[in-house]
Design a protein around this motif. Structure first.
Motif, PDB file in Angstrom:
ATOM      1  N   GLN A 137      31.514  63.396  53.602  1.00  0.00           N
ATOM      2  CA  GLN A 137      30.983  62.108  53.163  1.00  0.00           C
ATOM      3  C   GLN A 137      30.350  61.311  54.305  1.00  0.00           C
ATOM      4  O   GLN A 137      29.687  60.303  54.057  1.00  0.00           O
ATOM      5  N   MET A 138      30.535  61.748  55.546  1.00  0.00           N
ATOM      6  CA  MET A 138      29.840  61.103  56.657  1.00  0.00           C
ATOM      7  C   MET A 138      28.331  61.119  56.441  1.00  0.00           C
ATOM      8  O   MET A 138      27.604  60.267  56.961  1.00  0.00           O
ATOM      9  N   LEU A 139      27.836  62.103  55.680  1.00  0.00           N
ATOM     10  CA  LEU A 139      26.404  62.224  55.442  1.00  0.00           C
ATOM     11  C   LEU A 139      25.968  61.584  54.132  1.00  0.00           C
ATOM     12  O   LEU A 139      24.798  61.670  53.764  1.00  0.00           O
ATOM     13  N   ALA A 140      26.902  60.933  53.438  1.00  0.00           N
ATOM     14  CA  ALA A 140      26.601  60.472  52.090  1.00  0.00           C
ATOM     15  C   ALA A 140      25.755  59.210  52.066  1.00  0.00           C
ATOM     16  O   ALA A 140      25.291  58.804  51.011  1.00  0.00           O
ATOM     17  N   LYS A 141      25.583  58.541  53.204  1.00  0.00           N
ATOM     18  CA  LYS A 141      24.876  57.264  53.155  1.00  0.00           C
ATOM     19  C   LYS A 141      24.105  57.031  54.446  1.00  0.00           C
ATOM     20  O   LYS A 141      24.515  57.437  55.527  1.00  0.00           O
ATOM     21  N   GLY A 142      22.984  56.396  54.292  1.00  0.00           N
ATOM     22  CA  GLY A 142      22.268  55.839  55.428  1.00  0.00           C
ATOM     23  C   GLY A 142      21.414  56.779  56.245  1.00  0.00           C
ATOM     24  O   GLY A 142      20.525  56.321  56.944  1.00  0.00           O
ATOM     25  N   HIS A 143      21.641  58.090  56.184  1.00  0.00           N
ATOM     26  CA  HIS A 143      20.927  58.995  57.073  1.00  0.00           C
ATOM     27  C   HIS A 143      19.639  59.488  56.408  1.00  0.00           C
ATOM     28  O   HIS A 143      19.641  59.933  55.272  1.00  0.00           O
ATOM     29  N   ASP A 144      18.556  59.409  57.151  1.00  0.00           N
ATOM     30  CA  ASP A 144      17.238  59.724  56.609  1.00  0.00           C
ATOM     31  C   ASP A 144      16.727  61.008  57.255  1.00  0.00           C
ATOM     32  O   ASP A 144      16.390  61.032  58.437  1.00  0.00           O
ATOM     33  N   LEU A 145      16.682  62.090  56.471  1.00  0.00           N
ATOM     34  CA  LEU A 145      16.184  63.382  56.943  1.00  0.00           C
ATOM     35  C   LEU A 145      14.960  63.725  56.096  1.00  0.00           C
ATOM     36  O   LEU A 145      15.084  64.245  54.981  1.00  0.00           O
ATOM     37  N   PRO A 146      13.757  63.444  56.595  1.00  0.00           N
ATOM     38  CA  PRO A 146      12.552  63.531  55.757  1.00  0.00           C
ATOM     39  C   PRO A 146      12.234  64.932  55.252  1.00  0.00           C
ATOM     40  O   PRO A 146      11.552  65.063  54.230  1.00  0.00           O
ATOM     41  N   ASN A 147      12.698  65.977  55.940  1.00  0.00           N
ATOM     42  CA  ASN A 147      12.385  67.339  55.506  1.00  0.00           C
ATOM     43  C   ASN A 147      13.498  67.951  54.665  1.00  0.00           C
ATOM     44  O   ASN A 147      13.461  69.130  54.338  1.00  0.00           O
ATOM     45  N   LEU A 148      14.491  67.150  54.310  1.00  0.00           N
ATOM     46  CA  LEU A 148      15.600  67.660  53.500  1.00  0.00           C
ATOM     47  C   LEU A 148      15.240  67.507  52.020  1.00  0.00           C
ATOM     48  O   LEU A 148      15.055  66.388  51.531  1.00  0.00           O
ATOM     49  N   THR A 149      15.138  68.631  51.322  1.00  0.00           N
ATOM     50  CA  THR A 149      14.676  68.595  49.921  1.00  0.00           C
ATOM     51  C   THR A 149      15.680  69.163  48.928  1.00  0.00           C
ATOM     52  O   THR A 149      15.461  69.065  47.721  1.00  0.00           O
ATOM     53  N   LEU A 150      16.761  69.766  49.419  1.00  0.00           N
ATOM     54  CA  LEU A 150      17.750  70.341  48.506  1.00  0.00           C
ATOM     55  C   LEU A 150      19.149  69.921  48.943  1.00  0.00           C
ATOM     56  O   LEU A 150      19.504  70.051  50.113  1.00  0.00           O
ATOM     57  N   VAL A 151      19.908  69.405  47.981  1.00  0.00           N
ATOM     58  CA  VAL A 151      21.316  69.069  48.207  1.00  0.00           C
ATOM     59  C   VAL A 151      22.151  69.883  47.230  1.00  0.00           C
ATOM     60  O   VAL A 151      21.888  69.871  46.019  1.00  0.00           O
ATOM     61  N   VAL A 152      23.132  70.598  47.754  1.00  0.00           N
ATOM     62  CA  VAL A 152      24.080  71.345  46.925  1.00  0.00           C
ATOM     63  C   VAL A 152      25.451  70.689  47.094  1.00  0.00           C
ATOM     64  O   VAL A 152      25.937  70.546  48.220  1.00  0.00           O
ATOM     65  N   ILE A 153      26.050  70.271  45.988  1.00  0.00           N
ATOM     66  CA  ILE A 153      27.353  69.608  46.035  1.00  0.00           C
ATOM     67  C   ILE A 153      28.412  70.575  45.522  1.00  0.00           C
ATOM     68  O   ILE A 153      28.356  71.030  44.369  1.00  0.00           O
ATOM     69  N   VAL A 154      29.360  70.877  46.394  1.00  0.00           N
ATOM     70  CA  VAL A 154      30.433  71.827  46.085  1.00  0.00           C
ATOM     71  C   VAL A 154      31.740  71.045  45.926  1.00  0.00           C
ATOM     72  O   VAL A 154      32.015  70.125  46.688  1.00  0.00           O
ATOM     73  N   GLY A 155      32.551  71.419  44.940  1.00  0.00           N
ATOM     74  CA  GLY A 155      33.855  70.788  44.783  1.00  0.00           C
ATOM     75  C   GLY A 155      33.843  69.521  43.956  1.00  0.00           C
ATOM     76  O   GLY A 155      34.715  68.658  44.118  1.00  0.00           O
ATOM     77  N   VAL A 156      32.867  69.377  43.059  1.00  0.00           N
ATOM     78  CA  VAL A 156      32.786  68.185  42.201  1.00  0.00           C
ATOM     79  C   VAL A 156      34.020  68.039  41.324  1.00  0.00           C
ATOM     80  O   VAL A 156      34.517  66.928  41.094  1.00  0.00           O
ATOM     81  N   ASP A 157      34.564  69.143  40.852  1.00  0.00           N
ATOM     82  CA  ASP A 157      35.617  69.103  39.834  1.00  0.00           C
ATOM     83  C   ASP A 157      36.877  68.383  40.290  1.00  0.00           C
ATOM     84  O   ASP A 157      37.623  67.846  39.462  1.00  0.00           O
ATOM     85  N   GLU A 158      37.122  68.357  41.594  1.00  0.00           N
ATOM     86  CA  GLU A 158      38.360  67.751  42.081  1.00  0.00           C
ATOM     87  C   GLU A 158      38.447  66.265  41.758  1.00  0.00           C
ATOM     88  O   GLU A 158      39.535  65.705  41.656  1.00  0.00           O
ATOM     89  N   GLY A 159      37.299  65.608  41.612  1.00  0.00           N
ATOM     90  CA  GLY A 159      37.317  64.181  41.303  1.00  0.00           C
ATOM     91  C   GLY A 159      37.327  63.862  39.822  1.00  0.00           C
ATOM     92  O   GLY A 159      37.401  62.694  39.436  1.00  0.00           O
ATOM     93  N   LEU A 160      37.273  64.893  38.974  1.00  0.00           N
ATOM     94  CA  LEU A 160      37.177  64.649  37.535  1.00  0.00           C
ATOM     95  C   LEU A 160      38.527  64.485  36.852  1.00  0.00           C
ATOM     96  O   LEU A 160      38.601  63.933  35.751  1.00  0.00           O
ATOM     97  N   PHE A 161      39.592  64.948  37.478  1.00  0.00           N
ATOM     98  CA  PHE A 161      40.890  64.960  36.792  1.00  0.00           C
ATOM     99  C   PHE A 161      41.992  64.399  37.686  1.00  0.00           C
ATOM    100  O   PHE A 161      43.125  64.862  37.663  1.00  0.00           O
ATOM    101  N   SER A 162      41.675  63.407  38.479  1.00  0.00           N
ATOM    102  CA  SER A 162      42.642  62.799  39.380  1.00  0.00           C
ATOM    103  C   SER A 162      43.510  61.793  38.634  1.00  0.00           C
ATOM    104  O   SER A 162      43.093  61.200  37.636  1.00  0.00           O
ATOM    105  N   VAL A 163      44.735  61.566  39.148  1.00  0.00           N
ATOM    106  CA  VAL A 163      45.612  60.541  38.574  1.00  0.00           C
ATOM    107  C   VAL A 163      45.179  59.144  39.024  1.00  0.00           C
ATOM    108  O   VAL A 163      45.617  58.145  38.448  1.00  0.00           O
ATOM    109  N   ASP A 164      44.327  59.043  40.031  1.00  0.00           N
ATOM    110  CA  ASP A 164      43.858  57.757  40.530  1.00  0.00           C
ATOM    111  C   ASP A 164      42.803  57.208  39.575  1.00  0.00           C
ATOM    112  O   ASP A 164      41.779  57.853  39.322  1.00  0.00           O
TER     113      ASP A 164
END
Length: 729
Positions: free
Chosen positions: A540-567
């Motif tokens: 998540q250090m890269l989740a905000k504020g950083h501008d990489l103009p040649n970055l065109t693809l983001v792959v997010i791994v591990g989404v499911d862990e946040g879908l069924f939390s007790v929080d």
């Protein structure tokens, strides 16, 4: 009787303390906000004057004199002093510890105000260094800095602009005796280096709306999609504030964002800018804090603790990424810097801007209630467009180190075009579990009863809860099997897999392990050539504020862990994280794509988020919170306790619950074990207080916590109160 001074002393007791003025001092000259050296429990401590009285409830013969006055004038203004006193009541935290938190470390010892040299700090070559035998290796950053200083001394401000990441190189050169610190004559105002782009209609409208409120309090949510140019709005507003002779405070959520924010602001603003965050040396923070107090800083940029910066000429407060959880302190005094920024803005009668692409539900509820204004930035400037989303259904598919074949193919296509890709995994280390396939044993922390994370590069097993670590066993300690296997994915494992699949492609990993060294994040991002293919793996250090103009693809791994939390906040955080990470793609001329790997492609949150955007997902979550009577439609306080023995925790929490005479509208849940019942060798429990109105909650807390402090059982545990908790863990 001489006047009595009411003094806040940094001890874990709720009240202030009465002292007589120092002998041979003029009581009338001792003002609120000045520091004193005072005797307390056999030691000399720092106290801050918070009031005066003609008499005291303490017997006259027991009153002691303060030892000496440390300041010629108040360090803490009347506004900040009143804000801190309010905060001590709101968060039910000892007054002295609140005041101590507001002071930089360099002002917390009972010594007079440190002498601060006038002028700008600068670096200069030492005499004869050009002929030294220990010159740095050619091509290194240290060599670049040494060459730059060959033209003469350079101020820290100039170095920030010309050689980002120079501080680690400076440390290297200092050890070699090749450079030294000096002071340059202070310039009146640095000249802006770079002209800004013309504002879009939306940006200009937002600037005009906030600027119309200069001179009075008014909170504004600046909701702008990622890459929409919120920073341009900030800069335009700050230019106006500085032109009026005012000061601006800009809060950012993480130290990693500070260097790039600072560099951009210094390039654009003709202003004196200071930085306050925990990554600076104590002396640097103290100098910046005092510069702000003297009105010598036009702009103060910093993380959470910068909310306490003195602002004698306050004109504007900005909270960037207002939704970010790092604005909430999680140890000691558990304050929210975002919320205190609002309190200070009201006291200072200045506008406050809350900027984000993914507003917190609390902020959206305040907009809904009419307490905050709202301005939208719905488009990216120029030709940049929002990325396209794609769900990768993992059900029944083989995975290669957590990546589906079609994901690997997408990465290959992106790299073949000479573009860059980010693989996001919000878990550091190689694998979260190391297990034996023969008997089922897994490496666990003896102090937390949680699995140890395998960090393969360091050859260590580490607990991410208490920081305990141990070596990696060569055989299973339970059955002597030699085949120990990793389970799960961390950034280190994904990095290794991508290096194997794409051996010729530059690869950078960005997480807490790789960025521990000062300026490491800037250096890692700087190593990415802007026009060449590269892979980035990060948390998540890269989740905000950083501008990489040649970055065109983001792959997010591990989404499911946040879908069924007790929080109950987990889905809000996941939605914010997905949108923020997705915002790294396609920020320049090239279109971007975001691929989300999941075993639950039909989950309502994912479907709403991808089909209708964050606003729709947030409205869905707000409806659920309202129906469940959860924040922002209820108000919480969490009493936590831990101790070596479970019985001590249970006895304390039971006694606290019995003590609570609950009025209408206030409820208690517990006592109950914490979601993580054992941590760092201590047993943990908690008691949750909920109220339908904030005023009722605080009326209850004031009397209840006073009683809790007096409990005999309280002496056997370590306990804390968290008002408005963001983490129930």
């Amino acid at each position: 009787m001489p006047a009595v001074l009411r003094v806040a002393v940094a001890v874990p007791l709720a009240q202030g303390f009465d002292y007589l003025p120092p002998a041979e001092s003029d009581p009338a000259a001792i003002a609120v906000g000045m520091r004193l050296a005072v005797p307390f429990a056999g030691r000399t401590r720092v106290g801050v004057v918070v009031g005066h009285a003609q008499d005291s409830t303490v017997d006259a013969h027991k009153l002691r004199h303060a030892l000496r006055v440390l300041d010629a004038a108040p360090l803490i203004s009347a506004e900040l002093s009143a804000t801190l006193a309010w905060a001590a009541r709101y968060y039910q935290h000892p007054l002295g510890e609140v005041f101590e938190t507001a002071l930089p470390v360099g002002l917390r010892s009972p010594r007079p105000l440190p002498a601060i040299a006038s002028g700008e700090r600068a670096l200069i070559r030492t005499e004869g260094s050009a002929e030294a035998a220990n010159l740095p290796r050619a091509g290194s950053r240290a060599a670049a800095l040494f060459e730059l200083l060959g033209a003469g001394p350079h101020s820290h401000t100039e170095l920030d602009l010309r050689l980002p990441g120079w501080r680690s190189a400076a440390a290297n050169l200092r050890k070699r005796g090749l450079i030294a610190t000096t002071q340059l004559a202070l310039r009146t105002l640095p000249r802006a280096q770079v002209a800004g782009p013309q504002l879009t209609e939306e940006q200009a409208a937002a600037v005009a709306a906030v600027a119309a409120g200069f001179g009075g309090f008014g909170p504004t949510l600046l909701e702008g999609i990622t890459g929409s140019g919120k920073t341009e709005v900030y800069l335009a507003l700050i230019e106006q504030v500085v032109a009026r002779g005012g000061q601006a405070l800009v809060l950012v959520p993480e130290i990693g964002l500070t260097p790039q924010t600072l560099r951009r602001f210094r390039e654009r603003l003709g202003a004196r800018i200071e930085v306050i965050h925990s990554g600076l040396a104590d002396g640097e923070r103290t100098r910046a804090w005092l510069a702000a107090a003297r009105g010598e800083a036009d702009v103060v940029i910093g993380t959470r603790s910068a909310v306490f910066a003195p602002l004698p000429n306050a004109g504007l407060i900005i909270v960037d990424e207002e939704h970010d959880g790092s604005y909430k302190q999680q140890e000691g005094w558990r304050y929210s810097a975002r919320d205190l920024a609002l309190v200070r803005a009201r006291a200072l009668a200045v506008p406050v801007v809350l900027g984000t692409a993914t507003p917190s539900l609390e902020t959206l509820a305040n907009v809904e209630a009419g307490r905050y204004a709202k301005r939208n930035l719905a488009a990216r400037p120029g030709v940049a467009r929002l990325p396209q989303f794609r769900l990768v259904d993992l059900r029944g598919k083989p995975l290669r180190h957590g990546l589906a074949d079609e994901t690997v193919a997408a990465l290959r296509t992106c790299l073949a075009r000479g573009e860059q890709a980010l693989v996001f995994r919000n878990r550091r280390g190689y694998a979260p579990v190391l297990t034996c396939r023969q008997c089922g044993w897994h490496a666990a922390c003896a102090r937390c009863d949680k699995p140890l994370t395998w960090h393969r590069g360091a050859a260590r097993l580490r607990c991410h809860h208490c920081d305990a670590e141990q070596r990696v066993p060569s055989i299973c300690p339970q059955c002597n099997n030699v085949h120990l296997a990793p389970q799960g994915l961390g950034t280190e494992r994904i990095e290794a897999a991508l290096a194997e699949i794409f051996p010729q492609v530059p690869l950078v990993r960005i997480d807490r392990e790789t960025t521990r060294r000062k300026n490491a994040l800037d250096e890692l991002l700087g190593a990415l050539a802007p026009d060449r293919a590269a892979l980035v793996v990060g948390t998540q250090m890269l989740a905000k504020g950083h501008d990489l103009p040649n970055l065109t693809l983001v792959v997010i791994v591990g989404v499911d862990e946040g879908l069924f939390s007790v929080d109950f906040r987990a889905e809000e955080r996941l939605a914010q994280l997905v949108v923020q990470v997705a915002g790294r793609a396609g920020r320049a001329l090239k279109p971007g794509q975001v691929w989300l790997q999941t075993h639950h492609p039909d989950h309502p949150l994912l479907r709403t988020l991808l089909s209708h955007g964050y606003a729709a997902a947030a409205q869905r979550l707000l409806r659920e919170r309202r129906e469940a009577h959860l924040p922002p439609y209820a108000h919480l306080a969490l009493l936590r306790a831990d101790a070596a023995q479970q019985g001590q925790v249970d006895e304390f929490l039971h006694a606290a619950a019995v003590l609570a005479a609950r009025p209408d509208g206030v409820g208690l849940l517990g006592p109950m074990p914490a979601p993580m019942p054992r941590r760092a060798g201590l047993q943990r429990g908690q008691l949750l207080v909920s109220a339908d109105e904030r005023a009722r909650l605080h009326a209850f807390l004031a009397g209840w916590i006073a009683g809790v402090r007096g409990l005999r059982e309280a002496r056997r545990v370590r306990w804390s109160l968290d008002v408005d908790p963001v983490d129930l863990y």
